[in-house]
Design an enzyme around this catalytic site. Structure first.
Site, PDB file in Angstrom:
ATOM      1  CB  VAL A  34      -0.953   0.004   1.211  1.00  0.00           C
ATOM      2  CG1 VAL A  34      -1.734   1.312   1.289  1.00  0.00           C
ATOM      3  CG2 VAL A  34      -1.908  -1.182   1.138  1.00  0.00           C
ATOM      4  CB  ILE A 156     -15.478   0.220  -5.044  1.00  0.00           C
ATOM      5  CG1 ILE A 156     -15.149  -0.886  -6.043  1.00  0.00           C
ATOM      6  CG2 ILE A 156     -16.948   0.615  -5.127  1.00  0.00           C
ATOM      7  CD1 ILE A 156     -15.861  -2.197  -5.766  1.00  0.00           C
ATOM      8  CD  GLU A 210      -1.321 -12.045   2.082  1.00  0.00           C
ATOM      9  OE1 GLU A 210      -0.145 -12.458   2.160  1.00  0.00           O
ATOM     10  OE2 GLU A 210      -1.635 -10.918   1.627  1.00  0.00           O
ATOM     11  CG  ASP A 221     -10.698  -8.919   4.137  1.00  0.00           C
ATOM     12  OD1 ASP A 221      -9.851  -8.074   4.463  1.00  0.00           O
ATOM     13  OD2 ASP A 221     -11.381  -8.834   3.102  1.00  0.00           O
ATOM     14  CE  LYS A 225     -11.972  -5.856   2.616  1.00  0.00           C
ATOM     15  NZ  LYS A 225     -11.675  -6.658   1.404  1.00  0.00           N
TER      16      LYS A 225
END
Length: 469
Positions: A34, A156, A210, A221, A225
């Site tokens: 990132v 998005i 991963e 995950d 979100k």
């Protein structure tokens, strides 16, 4: 009123302060996927970004474990340190970009930056889902912003859509495919007819999963979100601990094939749905939110059924807007950077804006947050269901349907699985689709059905999400 004379937005008499004219100074913790992507895009599009932000944005200091690697990314003009706390509290930093991940140390760095009066940008969904209530409260206290568009579906702009584009709406539900790894695996299972283990191995070989894929394949995950999306949609605190989470590790290729036979596809969905007394669904009259992640059948004709590979797709139902859909990459270095830099541009535009007039962290100003809004228990969730019931003989299909009806399960459709989906000599499988019914009723029926003499093995139960407008 739109014809009234107004002062030009380009008024030459306007004199911005020196602080507003100088570049926004960024301190970054982490220069991995990132962080490196963010630095690259900032450098490549710096003039374009400055034109949109009204000022430049420059990285002035970076914390990294491997300083030699960091130099190869940011060059020699950016200060480097191996102490993240130095970046969080650096006097020359206006905004901290937390790009290291994790929840423990990251929480400490972010809170230190907030106490030092610095804005924060992060794509760390786990940090916010687990510690966001504390972090946002601290940010309000110190008058700084915490921006996190990259934490959900990266490229998005779904957080901005909920907080700004759909502000006129009473949001009824948010649902979508918000984990690219599991979507890739499910697409492979459907398209290539492979099992879960082989599809996971392919995802790992291609870099979509991963080495330890637990957070993805167990639905954690996606739960992080959907927790963030629910808070922005309904004006509730972050309630990650109350989310119902089910991954795809137990999903069998047989069910993927049987879903296709019935005209459905299986997707790992995050769902947040507001339920209110009098909506005709919530039988106990409770007011609350369904907050859940699970593999579910969606109609093969539905837009979400066509979100394949590692892509993400999210739908929102508002009372005024109707259903809107958002589609794009859910992972990637520069895709995440796109969202991080958009947040930095928003921060760059904040100078001189009172904290009370900014877009609030969770879409609602603090006095309007519904602290009382509870997450409904699993038993109270109402959906249609898919059941796969192994039987000793194919003609026992009628016994299965009758037994379920006796257990107050509203059966809509019963048929046998096609022989081509079964292994040679395999046990006949009865496929059942129900109408909407409480999860508690289905759980009791499945438990009882397991003891029926016609049943030859464990009964599989999955939710069916129609996601109608």
């Amino acid at each position: 009123m739109f014809r009234d004379p107004v002062q030009s937005l380009e008024d030459p008499s306007f004199q911005p302060t020196a602080a507003a004219m100088r570049p926004l100074r960024v301190g970054m913790i982490g220069i991995g996927t990132v962080g490196a992507g963010t630095f690259r895009v900032l450098a490549r599009n710096q003039a374009l970004i400055a034109g949109r932000a009204g000022r430049g944005i420059e990285v002035v200091v970076v914390a990294a474990r491997n300083l030699a690697r960091a130099v190869s990314v940011v060059g020699k003009d950016v200060a480097l340190t191996n102490d993240p706390m130095q970046v969080a509290t650096h006097p020359d930093v206006d905004v901290l970009v937390e790009a290291a991940g994790g929840t423990g140390p990251a929480r400490d760095w972010v809170l230190a930056a907030i106490r030092a009066g610095k804005h924060v940008v992060t794509a760390n969904k786990a940090l916010l889902a687990e510690h966001g209530n504390e972090i946002f409260a601290a940010a309000r206290q110190h008058g700084v912003a915490v921006a996190y568009e990259g934490a959900v579906a990266v490229s998005i702009p779904i957080v901005k859509a909920l907080r700004e584009g759909l502000t006129a709406n009473r949001i009824e539900w948010v649902a979508g495919i918000i984990n690219g790894t599991t979507n890739f695996i499910l697409s492979k299972m459907r398209d290539d007819g492979v099992g879960f283990a082989e599809a996971l191995a392919q995802a790992q070989a291609l870099g979509y999963a991963e080495a330890d894929p637990t957070f993805d394949i167990e639905g954690i995950d996606a739960a992080h979100k959907i927790t963030l999306l629910a808070a922005n949609a309904f004006g509730m605190p972050l309630r990650f601990a109350d989310a119902q989470v089910e991954g795809i590790t137990a999903l069998q290729g047989l069910d993927v094939a049987c879903a296709e036979q019935l005209g459905f596809r299986i997707k790992l969905l995050g769902v947040a749905r507001r339920r209110e007394h009098g909506d005709g669904v919530n039988g106990d009259g409770a007011d609350g939110v369904e907050l859940r992640v699970q593999p579910a059948l969606v109609p093969a004709t539905h837009l979400l059924a066509h979100v394949n590979g590692s892509m993400n797709g999210i739908m929102v139902k508002g009372d005024a807007s109707g259903v809107t859909m958002y589609y794009g990459a859910g992972a990637g270095s520069e895709q995440t950077a796109s969202a991080v830099i958009a947040d930095l541009v928003d921060v760059a535009r904040l100078h001189g804006t009172h904290a009370a007039q900014r877009v609030p962290h969770l879409g609602f100003h603090a006095p309007a947050i519904h602290d009382h809004l509870a997450v409904l228990p699993r038993a109270a969730v109402h959906t249609r269901h898919y059941l796969r019931v192994p039987v000793h003989q194919a003609q026992q299909i009628e016994a299965v349907g009758a037994w379920l009806a006796a257990q107050h399960v509203p059966v809509a459709q019963v048929q046998l699985a096609c022989a081509q989906h079964l292994p040679a000599g395999g046990t006949p499988q009865v496929l059942v689709l129900t109408d909407a019914v409480a999860q508690a009723t289905v759980d009791l029926a499945v438990h009882a059905l397991g003891a029926h003499p016609a049943v030859a093995g464990p009964v599989v139960s999955l939710r069916v999400e129609m996601l109608e407008g």
